[in-house]
Design an enzyme around this catalytic site. Structure first.
Site, PDB file in Angstrom:
ATOM      1  N   CYS A 124       0.853  -1.184   0.000  1.00  0.00           N
ATOM      2  CA  CYS A 124       0.000   0.000   0.000  1.00  0.00           C
ATOM      3  C   CYS A 124       0.894   1.242   0.000  1.00  0.00           C
ATOM      4  O   CYS A 124       1.756   1.374   0.864  1.00  0.00           O
ATOM      5  CB  CYS A 124      -0.919   0.011   1.217  1.00  0.00           C
ATOM      6  SG  CYS A 124      -2.009   1.450   1.207  1.00  0.00           S
ATOM      7  N   GLY A 237      -5.270  -1.816 -13.844  1.00  0.00           N
ATOM      8  CA  GLY A 237      -5.855  -1.155 -15.005  1.00  0.00           C
ATOM      9  C   GLY A 237      -6.482  -2.045 -16.049  1.00  0.00           C
ATOM     10  O   GLY A 237      -6.814  -1.583 -17.139  1.00  0.00           O
TER      11      GLY A 237
HETATM   12  O1  DOR Z   1      -4.107   1.813  -3.123  1.00  0.00           O
HETATM   13  C1  DOR Z   1      -4.313   1.122  -2.132  1.00  0.00           C
HETATM   14  N1  DOR Z   1      -5.245   1.482  -1.225  1.00  0.00           N
HETATM   15  N2  DOR Z   1      -3.604  -0.003  -1.940  1.00  0.00           N
HETATM   16  C2  DOR Z   1      -3.720  -0.754  -0.832  1.00  0.00           C
HETATM   17  O2  DOR Z   1      -3.013  -1.728  -0.706  1.00  0.00           O
HETATM   18  C3  DOR Z   1      -4.672  -0.405   0.205  1.00  0.00           C
HETATM   19  C4  DOR Z   1      -5.662   0.632  -0.172  1.00  0.00           C
HETATM   20  C5  DOR Z   1      -6.075   1.417   1.056  1.00  0.00           C
HETATM   21  O3  DOR Z   1      -6.838   0.872   1.873  1.00  0.00           O
HETATM   22  O4  DOR Z   1      -5.618   2.551   1.235  1.00  0.00           O
END
Ligand code: DOR
Length: 291
Positions: A124, A237
């Protein structure tokens, strides 16, 4: 050809198209709905060691060809396990995260016997302590993977594109016992409101997904396919049957679909009908020549 079952990194799925983590994977009912609508398997929203509310809003910004989010890994932690009760036997993969190998191991233990596999979220881009810090450190990736893979449950590792060399991280996951890698999580990004003179997202930066990141995802899949001996699952995507075929040509064994689901939950049926059509037999041809 419509293959009844395929096996990807030890996980048996009903077809090559998998619901990506985070998108509609927050309840048992929504996971079940996506499986009923043609997903070959479904990955849950990422679950961590403690309940988490996530970042303050706005958490999502939609633009032409892309979505930017900074949800901040909101999740109910161990309570989520109850959501899986209505899904017995269905191809569900638990996305899990933690700050270290012990936390990964603890979260994994809640799901053992209830899911077909794990997908470790070490990627993330905007989660302090849980995301890029782990996913850009080969030693951490190796040890967190080892802590979960030792359960014997198939363990996929979802990688971040926000690193200099994604193959270095993929190799560490393979050394830790991963049965597959998933590429990619979102691309670190920023948009600013010129009127408000502040970032559009409450957290500041966020993660970009949607068609804009497809070429990055495809490049990562290809690099990982060349560097690893475990399967690569393409993610990032994908919004058409043609995108799926490109992913498979780059080396993907299966493909996850996330943001495109937000444009219509019939995306799995749409893509499958083209991919598995009799006259097309596309997937059979492609798999035959690419793998
Ligand atoms: O882009 C993302 N958002 N990737 C993640 O792994 C978790 C998610 C979030 O919950 O912020």
């Amino acid at each position: 050809i419509k293959e009844d079952k395929i096996s990807v990194g030890g996980v048996e799925t009903d077809n090559h198209l998998i619901l990506a983590a985070g998108v509609l994977g927050t309840t048992g009912a929504s996971l079940r709905r996506m499986l009923d609508l043609g997903a070959g398997a479904a990955v849950t929203k990422s679950i961590g060691p403690f309940p988490k509310e996530g970042h303050k809003g706005p958490c999502v910004y939609v633009m032409e060809g892309a979505v930017m989010n900074a949800m901040g890994l909101p999740n109910p932690s161990s309570d989520f396990v109850n959501e899986l009760e209505c899904l017995g036997g269905k191809p569900v993969i638990a996305s899990i995260f933690g700050a270290n190998p012990d936390e990964f191991s603890e979260v994994a233990s809640w799901f053992e016997g209830k899911v077909r596999g794990f997908e470790l979220n070490v990627s993330c881009p905007h989660a302090q302590g849980y995301g890029a810090q782990i996913g850009s450190d080969p030693d951490m990736v190796r040890e967190c993977t080892r802590a979960v893979a030792k359960t014997g449950v198939p363990t996929w590792v979802k990688l971040t594109p926000n690193v200099t060399d994604i193959t270095e991280i993929g190799i560490a996951a393979e050394e830790g016992g991963a049965s597959a890698v998933v590429a990619i999580n979102t691309v670190k990004a920023l948009r600013i409101s010129t009127g408000l003179r502040r970032p559009l997202l409450g957290n500041g930066t966020g993660g970009l997904s949607g068609p804009a990141v497809f070429p990055i995802a495809l490049r990562c899949v290809w690099e990982l396919y060349e560097a690893l001996s475990i399967p690569v699952v393409g993610c990032g995507g994908v919004s058409s049957a043609d995108n799926v075929i490109e992913m498979i040509m780059a080396g993907a064994s299966a493909v996850e679909i996330g943001s495109a689901v937000l444009d219509g939950v019939d995306i799995f049926e749409k893509i499958s009908s083209e991919l598995y059509s009799d006259e097309g037999e596309k997937i059979g041809d492609i798999l035959g020549c690419a793998h």
